[in-house]
Motif scaffolding. Structure first.
Motif, short mmCIF file in Angstrom:
data_model
loop_
_atom_site.label_atom_id
_atom_site.label_comp_id
_atom_site.label_asym_id
_atom_site.label_seq_id
_atom_site.Cartn_x
_atom_site.Cartn_y
_atom_site.Cartn_z
N SER A 299 0.92 -0.97 0.00
CA SER A 299 0.00 -0.06 -0.13
C SER A 299 0.87 1.35 0.01
N GLU A 300 0.41 2.15 -0.38
CA GLU A 300 0.97 3.73 -0.66
C GLU A 300 1.60 3.99 0.77
N GLU A 301 1.05 3.59 1.67
CA GLU A 301 1.42 4.20 3.18
C GLU A 301 2.54 3.25 3.61
N HIS A 302 2.98 2.16 3.16
CA HIS A 302 3.95 1.17 3.38
C HIS A 302 5.18 1.43 2.32
N SER A 303 4.82 2.24 1.27
CA SER A 303 5.46 2.03 0.15
C SER A 303 7.22 2.27 0.49
N TYR A 304 7.83 1.39 -0.44
CA TYR A 304 9.29 1.30 -0.41
C TYR A 304 10.12 1.51 -1.72
N ARG A 305 10.15 2.80 -1.71
CA ARG A 305 10.90 3.29 -3.04
C ARG A 305 11.85 4.14 -2.94
N TYR A 306 12.52 5.09 -3.73
CA TYR A 306 13.35 5.86 -3.88
C TYR A 306 13.37 6.68 -2.26
N PHE A 307 12.17 7.29 -2.31
CA PHE A 307 12.06 8.22 -1.03
C PHE A 307 11.05 7.56 0.11
N CYS A 308 11.56 7.28 1.34
CA CYS A 308 10.76 6.89 2.31
C CYS A 308 10.61 7.97 3.27
N PRO A 309 9.33 8.42 3.47
CA PRO A 309 8.95 9.41 4.65
C PRO A 309 9.43 9.21 5.87
N GLU A 310 9.73 7.94 6.33
CA GLU A 310 10.21 7.68 7.75
C GLU A 310 11.27 6.20 7.82
N GLN A 311 12.18 6.49 8.43
CA GLN A 311 13.05 5.40 8.51
C GLN A 311 12.84 4.28 9.53
N VAL A 312 11.49 3.50 9.35
CA VAL A 312 11.29 2.75 10.18
C VAL A 312 11.09 1.37 9.72
N PRO A 313 11.72 0.32 10.34
CA PRO A 313 11.46 -1.26 9.21
C PRO A 313 9.98 -1.52 9.33
N LYS A 314 9.66 -1.94 8.27
CA LYS A 314 8.16 -2.45 8.23
C LYS A 314 8.24 -3.71 7.34
N TYR A 315 9.11 -4.82 8.09
CA TYR A 315 9.11 -6.22 7.30
C TYR A 315 8.03 -6.77 7.29
N GLU A 316 7.00 -6.68 8.26
CA GLU A 316 6.07 -7.42 8.19
C GLU A 316 5.16 -7.09 6.85
N GLU A 317 4.96 -5.60 6.63
CA GLU A 317 4.09 -5.01 5.60
C GLU A 317 4.98 -5.31 4.45
N HIS A 318 6.01 -5.22 4.33
CA HIS A 318 6.97 -5.40 2.97
C HIS A 318 7.19 -6.78 2.76
N LEU A 319 7.27 -8.00 3.55
CA LEU A 319 7.61 -9.14 3.24
C LEU A 319 6.39 -10.17 3.03
N THR A 320 5.36 -9.84 3.60
CA THR A 320 3.87 -10.67 3.54
C THR A 320 3.45 -10.76 2.07
N PRO A 321 3.79 -9.83 1.21
CA PRO A 321 3.55 -9.96 -0.20
C PRO A 321 4.25 -11.19 -0.97
#
Length: 236
Positions: free
Chosen positions: A54-76
């Motif tokens: 989701s856009e809220e957890h987007s992992y691209r060139y710019f990340c609004p916050e430097q907080v790991p989101k492994y569950e949101e990113h790896l579940t897909p």
């Protein structure tokens, strides 16, 4: 159809990340965590691999916050049947570098120092030409990048991917897997009997794992028994 790839990573630069901090010494353990590998191989939030988040957890060139989101990113990746094991060092060398602290303030009120304390630290880094190996289990064919970046310095590494021969799924039995594993990803589907621990954030890894469960074999790699049904799992 399950496809198993053997992925070899060869460093073309010094690689650094702090596995351990001992006073002013920062050590890089010669092992690559499977969380970091998923990001480095471009598997996270990827249109190509159908793992967009989701856009809220987007992992691209710019990340609004430097907080790991492994569950949101790896579940897909679980949903696409893609799993990457941690990478072991096939062979490696290390280099010890000394660096100095720097003060970036534009204006400093200089005070007379009471003690002559040196401002330096040491970083133990993994040298170029070191090689690492991991396995990728996928339910569909993957196209991976030829070059990736690893560690705090975004060090350049070459990726060599080999699709192993036809895999065979074996029924539940006791076996030993000598290479590193993420315990969270394997302990819910396999009975882990014994192991050696490697302290490594964010989730310590295990190796020389004796376990009971289903496993894959491949004709191209003798004696390899790769645990089946591994998925990214996270503490509740």
């Amino acid at each position: 159809m399950t496809i198993i790839y053997r992925c070899t990573l060869e460093l073309h630069d010094l690689m650094y990340f702090a596995t351990r901090e001992i006073g002013r010494l920062y050590e890089t353990e010669p092992i690559l965590h499977n969380y970091g590998l998923c990001y480095a191989l471009g598997l996270v939030d990827s249109d190509r691999h159908s793992t967009t988040v989701s856009e809220e957890h987007s992992y691209r060139y710019f990340c609004p916050e430097q907080v790991p989101k492994y569950e949101e990113h790896l579940t897909p990746l679980n949903q696409q049947g893609i799993y990457v094991t941690p990478a072991r060092a096939v062979h490696h060398a290390t280099v010890l570098n000394t660096w100095k602290y720097a003060n970036n303030n534009y204006h400093v009120e200089m005070e007379k120092t009471q003690k002559n304390i040196p401002s330096f630290g040491r970083a133990k880094e993994v040298a170029p030409e070191s090689q690492f190996e991991c396995f990728i289990i996928s339910e569909k064919s993957l196209v991976l990048p030829k070059w990736i970046r690893l560690g705090k310095w975004a060090s350049k590494a070459e990726v060599l991917v080999e699709e192993l021969g036809k895999s065979k799924l074996h029924q539940e039995a006791e076996f030993t897997y000598p290479y590193p594993l993420n315990p969270l990803d394997v302990m819910f589907t396999n009975q882990v009997l014994s192991y050696d621990t490697m302290n490594m954030p964010p989730v310590s890894l295990i190796r020389n794992v004796r376990m009971r469960g289903e496993f894959y074999t491949c004709a191209d790699v003798k004696d390899l028994k790769l645990p089946a049904r591994m998925q990214y799992r996270f503490a509740g």
